[in-house]
Enzyme design. Structure first.
Site, PDB file in Angstrom:
ATOM      1  N   LYS A  68     -63.229  32.278 -16.164  1.00  0.00           N
ATOM      2  CA  LYS A  68     -63.819  31.472 -14.761  1.00  0.00           C
ATOM      3  C   LYS A  68     -64.061  32.617 -13.798  1.00  0.00           C
ATOM      4  O   LYS A  68     -63.290  33.320 -13.507  1.00  0.00           O
ATOM      5  CB  LYS A  68     -62.966  30.309 -14.509  1.00  0.00           C
ATOM      6  CG  LYS A  68     -63.379  29.230 -13.265  1.00  0.00           C
ATOM      7  CD  LYS A  68     -62.420  28.058 -13.219  1.00  0.00           C
ATOM      8  CE  LYS A  68     -62.883  27.239 -11.997  1.00  0.00           C
ATOM      9  NZ  LYS A  68     -61.871  26.137 -11.922  1.00  0.00           N
ATOM     10  N   SER A 104     -58.729  20.533 -12.945  1.00  0.00           N
ATOM     11  CA  SER A 104     -60.050  21.342 -13.136  1.00  0.00           C
ATOM     12  C   SER A 104     -60.075  21.954 -14.543  1.00  0.00           C
ATOM     13  O   SER A 104     -61.120  22.402 -14.814  1.00  0.00           O
ATOM     14  CB  SER A 104     -60.269  22.112 -12.105  1.00  0.00           C
ATOM     15  OG  SER A 104     -60.479  21.580 -10.868  1.00  0.00           O
ATOM     16  N   SER A 156     -63.445  21.775 -12.029  1.00  0.00           N
ATOM     17  CA  SER A 156     -64.440  22.552 -11.707  1.00  0.00           C
ATOM     18  C   SER A 156     -64.598  23.811 -12.844  1.00  0.00           C
ATOM     19  O   SER A 156     -65.536  24.829 -12.752  1.00  0.00           O
ATOM     20  CB  SER A 156     -63.872  23.372 -10.440  1.00  0.00           C
ATOM     21  OG  SER A 156     -62.684  23.930 -10.582  1.00  0.00           O
TER      22      SER A 156
END
Length: 508
Positions: A79, A184, A160
């Site tokens: 990420k 997330s 996310s």
């Protein structure tokens, strides 16, 4: 379908060792797939030169019988809020669009030293503030399970860490690293039909993870199956002198026994009644009941339990989240690093214009709200009160895992992960970011408030052909038990994580 995708991490590592395939071949295919599946927008940037260099070195080690670990040569994604040296780390924002990290996050450093091959940095909600991966400056990430990938008719990937989940679900890489502040990692894992682990707070170093909420952030792991998740955790977990919040005692690698040796008889499973909440879809509820029944028939002791402060949790999470966001975002002032506005004649103008240009409306709203809660006249009313209720939420979990009356103790909590299947993008954006998170994070954020481990695993497909997942939670440092129970359930439901790849290929 790429034949190697049918293998788990251990099996792929064995195929490298016997020469039936090579890290270079797998890396080439992964990079090729990432380009072919560009429509999903899983990646902010690919790292082909680094990947091919790492794959070449891995191939040499296998040839010399000197492989470093079970993840040597395994393709991964990270990420874009984890720092990787000499690679841009943007947090999907304009503020950090040109920021090149000068060091490696501990998580990536450990994976790299173990021989993993980095395919690229994945998309996310800006500064990890969201539950859909729709608020990225690079555009939203699409769910590979979508019936239609055109216009706004596609399904969200969750957030996310939606880019990481999308990349794993599409078969581009074997594992991906996300971050989990209120769900997330588990939220996108649920929507994308893969496994998502939120570990015990402090089990994995946060060094190099650009912070959202320091007291809740944890690196998370996304894989296609439980065994692969264990392999990755065993590489990255453990104390880190660069992160004072990591648990100081040594980490002993987790071992999940063969399926035939996993015995769930007399295992105590708790069903929190408060998680049967407004907005819970009929299909998710039916799935929840089905797995509870399967566990009970197999000999587990399933009982209803109460976590009485669950309803307050999302409000407490929202207050504490925004307070810490206000504090963490103060560092982005246009002076030291990140975006800097031009032609300003005072420090105040520089700050104001830089932050106005660098942050989207979601980030600005959380900063303003957080600062409001932290005003002297509001501090006790909001922030301190939220901290007190957070302690009560943590006590709720302690009271079911370690009650005064041992007869009421449970080992595992079984809950939904998300309330519904992956929503359509056009429906999802009808709500504000705040409202989206209040709904999507209802079942996930309490675990972050308490710092306990939780894992999401796919169970079945809905009537729309979309994944439905459930969540398991356990006491602090209870990852090994979580993995055992999750592995047993995984074997019972036999959810095919590769089916999404077939679906995508059939549609395109």
């Amino acid at each position: 379908m790429r034949r190697h995708l049918q293998l788990g991490i251990k099996q792929l590592s064995a195929s490298y060792a016997d020469g039936s395939t090579s890290p270079k071949t797998v890396a080439d295919i992964a990079l090729d797939d990432a380009v072919k599946l560009k429509v999903l927008n899983s990646f902010i940037r690919l790292t082909p030169e680094l990947a091919l260099h790492q794959a070449k070195e891995s191939a040499y080690r296998y040839k010399e019988k000197k492989s470093l670990s079970s993840v040597d040569g395994i393709t991964i994604a990270v990420k874009d809020n984890f720092c990787i040296k000499n690679v841009k780390t943007t947090c999907a924002s304009k503020m950090l669009e040109d920021f090149v990290a000068p060091y490696n996050a501990t998580v990536y450093e450990r994976l790299s030293k173990a021989g993993a091959v980095l395919i690229g940095k994945t998309n996310m909600d800006q500064f990890a503030m969201g539950s859909g991966t729709v608020d990225s400056v690079y555009g939203p990430t699409k769910n590979v399970w979508s019936e239609d990938l055109t216009e706004n008719n596609w399904r969200i990937s969750g957030g996310s860490s939606g880019g990481s989940a999308s990349a794993v679900a599409a078969g581009i890489c074997y594992a991906a690293i996300g971050s989990d502040t209120g769900g997330s990692t588990r939220n996108p894992a649920s929507y994308c039909g893969i496994v998502g682990l939120k570990p015990t707070y402090g089990l994995i170093s946060r060094n190099g993870l650009i912070p959202l909420v320091n007291s809740m952030d944890v690196p998370g792991i996304l894989t296609r199956n439980i065994t692969d998740c264990v392999e990755v955790l065993n590489v990255i977990a453990g104390p880190d002198e660069k992160d004072s919040t990591t648990i100081k005692k040594s980490f002993h690698k987790i071992h999940v026994p063969p399926l035939e040796k996993i015995d769930i008889r007399n295992l105590r499973i708790g069903i929190p009644k408060e998680y049967h909440c407004p907005g819970l879809s009929v299909e998710v509820l039916d799935t929840w009941k089905k797995i509870a029944d399967i566990l009970e028939v197999a000999g587990a002791k399933v009982s209803q339990v109460s976590l009485p402060h669950t309803a307050a949790s999302i409000f407490v999470y929202s207050i504490l989240n925004q307070c810490e966001v206000a504090s963490n975002m103060a560092r982005y002032d246009g002076i030291e690093y990140g975006h800097r506005a031009e032609d300003e004649h005072s420090t105040e103008q520089l700050y104001a214009k830089t932050r106005a240009q660098g942050f989207n409306s979601v980030v600005k709203t959380r900063i303003l709200t957080g600062n409001y809660f932290l005003l002297k006249r509001n501090y006790e009313k909001y922030f301190e009160k939220a901290l007190r209720v957070r302690r009560l939420i943590a006590e709720d979990f302690k009271n079911v895992f370690q009650p005064v009356d041992i007869a009421n103790q449970v080992d595992i909590l079984l809950t939904p992960t998300t309330l519904t299947e992956a929503p359509l993008y056009k429906d999802f954006i009808q709500q504000t970011n705040r409202d989206q998170c209040a709904v999507q994070d209802f079942c996930t954020q309490p675990a972050n408030m308490a710092g306990i481990p939780a894992i999401s695993l796919p169970i079945r497909l809905s009537s729309n052909g979309l994944p439905i997942s459930l969540q398991l939670m356990s006491r602090s440092l209870g990852e090994e038990l979580l993995f055992k129970v999750a592995r047993w359930i995984e074997a019972q439901v036999q959810f095919d994580c590769l089916e999404n790849k077939k679906i995508y290929e059939a549609r395109n």
